[in-house]
Design a protein around this motif. Structure first.
Motif, short mmCIF file in Angstrom:
data_model
loop_
_atom_site.label_atom_id
_atom_site.label_comp_id
_atom_site.label_asym_id
_atom_site.label_seq_id
_atom_site.Cartn_x
_atom_site.Cartn_y
_atom_site.Cartn_z
N ILE A 1 41.48 38.79 26.25
CA ILE A 1 42.04 39.08 27.57
C ILE A 1 40.91 39.05 28.58
O ILE A 1 39.83 39.60 28.36
CB ILE A 1 42.73 40.46 27.59
N SER A 2 41.19 38.40 29.70
CA SER A 2 40.22 38.32 30.78
C SER A 2 40.92 38.71 32.08
O SER A 2 42.02 38.22 32.36
CB SER A 2 39.66 36.90 30.89
N ASN A 3 40.31 39.58 32.86
CA ASN A 3 40.85 40.00 34.15
C ASN A 3 39.91 39.54 35.24
O ASN A 3 38.69 39.64 35.10
CB ASN A 3 41.00 41.52 34.21
N ARG A 4 40.48 39.00 36.32
CA ARG A 4 39.65 38.57 37.45
C ARG A 4 40.42 38.80 38.74
O ARG A 4 41.63 39.06 38.73
CB ARG A 4 39.24 37.11 37.30
N SER A 5 39.70 38.69 39.84
CA SER A 5 40.34 38.82 41.15
C SER A 5 39.86 37.70 42.05
O SER A 5 38.83 37.08 41.81
CB SER A 5 40.00 40.18 41.76
N TYR A 6 40.64 37.42 43.07
CA TYR A 6 40.30 36.41 44.06
C TYR A 6 41.01 36.76 45.36
O TYR A 6 41.91 37.60 45.39
CB TYR A 6 40.70 35.01 43.58
N GLU A 7 40.58 36.14 46.44
CA GLU A 7 41.25 36.34 47.73
C GLU A 7 42.10 35.12 48.04
O GLU A 7 41.64 33.99 47.92
CB GLU A 7 40.21 36.55 48.84
N ASP A 8 43.37 35.37 48.43
CA ASP A 8 44.24 34.25 48.78
C ASP A 8 43.89 33.76 50.18
O ASP A 8 42.96 34.25 50.83
CB ASP A 8 45.71 34.64 48.65
N LYS A 9 44.63 32.78 50.67
CA LYS A 9 44.32 32.16 51.96
C LYS A 9 44.44 33.12 53.13
O LYS A 9 43.85 32.90 54.18
CB LYS A 9 45.21 30.94 52.20
N ASP A 10 45.18 34.23 52.94
CA ASP A 10 45.32 35.24 54.00
C ASP A 10 44.30 36.36 53.87
O ASP A 10 44.36 37.34 54.61
CB ASP A 10 46.74 35.83 53.98
N GLY A 11 43.38 36.24 52.91
CA GLY A 11 42.35 37.25 52.72
C GLY A 11 42.79 38.45 51.90
O GLY A 11 42.08 39.45 51.82
N LYS B 1 43.37 40.40 48.52
CA LYS B 1 42.80 40.37 47.18
C LYS B 1 43.91 40.38 46.14
O LYS B 1 44.81 41.22 46.17
CB LYS B 1 41.87 41.57 46.97
N LYS B 2 43.85 39.41 45.22
CA LYS B 2 44.84 39.27 44.15
C LYS B 2 44.15 39.47 42.81
O LYS B 2 42.98 39.14 42.65
CB LYS B 2 45.47 37.87 44.16
N TYR B 3 44.88 40.02 41.86
CA TYR B 3 44.36 40.26 40.52
C TYR B 3 45.18 39.47 39.52
O TYR B 3 46.40 39.35 39.66
CB TYR B 3 44.42 41.75 40.18
N ILE B 4 44.51 38.95 38.51
CA ILE B 4 45.20 38.18 37.48
C ILE B 4 44.62 38.50 36.11
O ILE B 4 43.42 38.69 35.97
CB ILE B 4 45.13 36.66 37.78
#
Length: 138
Positions: free
Chosen positions: A81-91, A93-96
Motif C-alpha cells: 500500500i502506498s499513500n500520496r498527496s497532490y494538488e489539483d488544478k484548483d490548488g 490537496k487530494k489524497y490517494i
C-alpha cells in the motif's frame, strides 16, 4: 522492530491498463482491480460486496500488463500500500491510496488478439473462470 506492508489481491480488472512511458525510459501502468466477497445476510439473501483498488505497476510489470491485461482479466497480485498527496488544478490537496504491485500472476483463459483460441502466454495460468465472469460488476 521493522514493519510489514504487504497486500495480496485476487480480482478482475475494471478497465484496460493505462500505460505511460516516462522520460527515464521506465513504464508505469495504472488500472483498477475489483475484489468481491459474497455472503448471506440475515434474510438469507446472497449479497456481493465489491471493493475497488487503484493499482500501479512499474517496469517490467507495466510492459506485461500492457501486453496481456485487458478489462475483465483475472489477476493475482502481491504488492504494498502506498499513500500520496497532490494538488489539483484548483490548488486543493487530494489524497490517494494505491497498491504498488511487486509480483503478478495472470489467471484465466488467455486469448490471442481478435481470436477465441487459447494461446500460450508465458506466466499465465489457465483456469476456467467462465462462470465467474457472469457475476462481474462491470
Amino acid at each position: 522492530m521493522a514493519g510489514v506492508n504487504k497486500v495480496i489481491l485476487l480480482g478482475h480488472l475494471g478497465k484496460d491498463p493505462d500505460v505511460k512511458k516516462l522520460d527515464s525510459g521506465k513504464s508505469v501502468a495504472n488500472f483498477s482491480l475489483a475484489t468481491s466477497e459474497v455472503y448471506k445476510n440475515k434474510e438469507g439473501e446472497k449479497v456481493t460486496n465489491t471493493e475497488w483498488h487503484n493499482i500501479v505497476l512499474w517496469s517490467p510489470l507495466a510492459e506485461i500488463a500492457e501486453s496481456y491485461l485487458k478489462k475483465g482479466s483475472q489477476l493475482y497480485l502481491e504488492g504494498k500500500i502506498s499513500n500520496r498527496s497532490y494538488e489539483d488544478k484548483d490548488g486543493v490537496k487530494k489524497y490517494i491510496s494505491e497498491v504498488v504491485g511487486r509480483d503478478i500472476t495472470l489467471l484465466g483463459k488467455p486469448t490471442s488478439e481478435g481470436s477465441n483460441e487459447n494461446s500460450n502466454n508465458e506466466g499465465a495460468t489457465n483456469s476456467n473462470v467462465s462462470d465467474e465472469v457472469d457475476d462481474l460488476p462491470f
